[in-house]
Design an enzyme around this catalytic site. Structure first.
Site, mmCIF file in Angstrom:
data_model
loop_
_atom_site.group_PDB
_atom_site.id
_atom_site.type_symbol
_atom_site.label_atom_id
_atom_site.label_comp_id
_atom_site.label_asym_id
_atom_site.label_seq_id
_atom_site.Cartn_x
_atom_site.Cartn_y
_atom_site.Cartn_z
ATOM 1 N N TYR A 112 3.215 10.123 0.878
ATOM 2 C CA TYR A 112 4.102 9.430 1.642
ATOM 3 C C TYR A 112 5.549 10.056 1.467
ATOM 4 O O TYR A 112 6.259 9.532 2.242
ATOM 5 C CB TYR A 112 4.103 7.961 1.759
ATOM 6 C CG TYR A 112 2.688 7.500 2.416
ATOM 7 C CD1 TYR A 112 1.817 8.082 2.661
ATOM 8 C CD2 TYR A 112 2.240 6.020 1.923
ATOM 9 C CE1 TYR A 112 0.463 7.680 3.245
ATOM 10 C CE2 TYR A 112 1.107 5.487 2.249
ATOM 11 C CZ TYR A 112 0.211 6.237 2.820
ATOM 12 O OH TYR A 112 -1.248 5.734 3.256
ATOM 13 N N LYS A 172 -2.171 6.157 -4.232
ATOM 14 C CA LYS A 172 -3.564 7.354 -3.763
ATOM 15 C C LYS A 172 -3.142 8.744 -4.513
ATOM 16 O O LYS A 172 -1.831 9.082 -4.402
ATOM 17 C CB LYS A 172 -3.402 7.549 -2.343
ATOM 18 C CG LYS A 172 -3.452 6.051 -1.441
ATOM 19 C CD LYS A 172 -3.780 5.887 -0.003
ATOM 20 C CE LYS A 172 -3.731 4.796 0.682
ATOM 21 N NZ LYS A 172 -2.216 4.477 0.853
ATOM 22 N N ASP A 200 0.900 -0.956 -0.093
ATOM 23 C CA ASP A 200 0.089 0.023 0.085
ATOM 24 C C ASP A 200 0.783 1.238 0.151
ATOM 25 O O ASP A 200 1.531 1.507 0.939
ATOM 26 C CB ASP A 200 -0.788 0.100 1.231
ATOM 27 C CG ASP A 200 -1.911 1.299 1.260
ATOM 28 O OD1 ASP A 200 -3.045 1.301 0.417
ATOM 29 O OD2 ASP A 200 -1.539 2.003 2.224
ATOM 30 N N HIS A 259 -6.782 9.955 -1.871
ATOM 31 C CA HIS A 259 -6.276 9.977 -0.448
ATOM 32 C C HIS A 259 -7.197 10.546 0.657
ATOM 33 O O HIS A 259 -7.202 9.906 1.911
ATOM 34 C CB HIS A 259 -4.873 10.431 -0.554
ATOM 35 C CG HIS A 259 -4.047 9.816 0.457
ATOM 36 N ND1 HIS A 259 -2.620 9.884 0.513
ATOM 37 C CD2 HIS A 259 -4.219 9.329 1.903
ATOM 38 C CE1 HIS A 259 -2.042 9.323 1.620
ATOM 39 N NE2 HIS A 259 -3.210 9.076 2.244
#
Ligand code: A2P
Length: 319
Positions: free
Chosen positions: A49, A78, A44, A111
């Protein structure tokens, strides 16, 4: 344990995946390699990030090392908050694909329901906060159209959302042509979200759980916050079932019908988390955990805490 797509209309999401949020550059690549070597089939990721290029490099290398094919793994990413304009979605997805060194994603999620001005990664200064545009039903429906175009173009096998409440999903469904495959939200015994889960299931949307372990490494954690893995009941069940507290929490999620995405950068814990497949919780354990008697949301999203997107507006009061 892997099939959450009962009609097999879309890709099948393995029920334990490696989470990569909070995994630092220099560490996340090693985590991805350790996970794939241990047998994980699900990673994931997210542009937000800030570590997708390292994930992609590690994934390419480890698949080659093990003689595995792209199709052997399920990869999620995302769409970040600064690319919600319909015309920005394609470029954002292409950037993620390039970073991950992939031709397609198995799953791509919006997201957050909260939109940022184009170009802003994260609100850090008061000036930035003015560029947090917040949630707008019509705008998110347009974002979803951009997501649907990615499926038609073959860049994503499936699309979904993250951090949406029942009310926001209901609003999205008014105009959606493709029903989101999943809604990835915080979910654990302190926040089982029965209402959201029931609502999503009725619409054919799977809930995927994040922060199954209570995200002790999350930014903005408070001293007084309850620690999920230290909860006496969780420890008690772990002792009874001869497993770790983390495994109790992951097994709870899987038994509850929700894929889990434990983050770890430690090889031993990465393995241990996947070995949850061997842990068997009894109905009495699930019942005890359902009656744990504590409510706590670890991710209030108060990092976006501004008038336009207060925790109240973010979560619509849903528990
Ligand atoms: P580490 O990366 O050092 O293993 P979440 O997935 O809920 O966000 O939780 C991630 C946090 O939980 C990280 O701090 C991670 O540390 C820790 N963690 C992951 N797996 C385990 C485990 N099996 N036992 C204890 N802590 C774990």
């Amino acid at each position: 344990h892997d099939s959450y797509d009962k009609d097999k209309k879309g890709p099948v999401m393995p029920s334990i995946g490696l989470g990569t949020w909070k995994s630092k550059p220099g560490e996340v690549g090693g985590a991805v390699k350790a996970a794939i070597r241990a047998g994980y089939k699900h990673i994931d990721c997210a542009e937000g990030y800030g570590n997708e290029a390292e994930v992609g490099q590690a994934l390419t290398e480890v698949l080659k090392e093990l003689g595995m094919k792209r199709e052997d793994v399920f990869v999620t990413s995302k769409l970040w908050c600064n690319s919600h304009a319909r015309e920005d979605v394609l470029a954002a997805c292409q950037k993620t694909l390039k970073n991950l060194q992939l031709e397609y994603l198995d799953l791509y999620l919006i997201h957050h329901p909260c939109t940022f001005a184009n170009g802003m990664r994260f609100p850090t200064t008061p000036e930035d906060r003015k560029n947090v545009l917040g949630y707008n039903k019509k705008r998110l429906s347009e974002t979803w159209k951009g997501m649907e175009e990615l499926v038609h173009k073959g860049l994503c096998k499936a699309i979904g959302v993250s951090n949406l409440t029942s009310a926001k999903i209901a609003a999205l469904l008014e105009t959606a042509k493709i029903v989101p495959g999943t809604n990835q939200v915080e979910l654990h015994p302190f926040l089982p979200q029965p209402g959201l889960k029931k609502f999503c299931e009725e619409k054919g949307i799977i809930i995927t759980a994040y922060s199954s372990l209570g995200s002790p490494d999350r930014p903005g954690s408070g001293e007084a916050d309850p620690v999920l893995m230290d909860e006496p009941l969780v420890k008690e069940i772990a002792a009874k079932r001869n497993c770790s507290p983390a495994q109790v929490l992951l097994a709870w999620g899987v038994n509850y019908g929700c894929p889990v995405l434990p983050k770890s950068v430690n090889e031993g814990r990465i393995k241990q988390n996947l070995e949850t497949y061997n842990v068997k919780l009894e109905q009495e354990d699930m019942t005890a955990l359902a009656n744990i008697g504590k409510k706590f949301r670890y991710l209030m999203m108060n990092l976006f805490y501004i008038e336009r997107m207060t925790p109240e507006k973010y979560w619509d009061g849903e528990q």
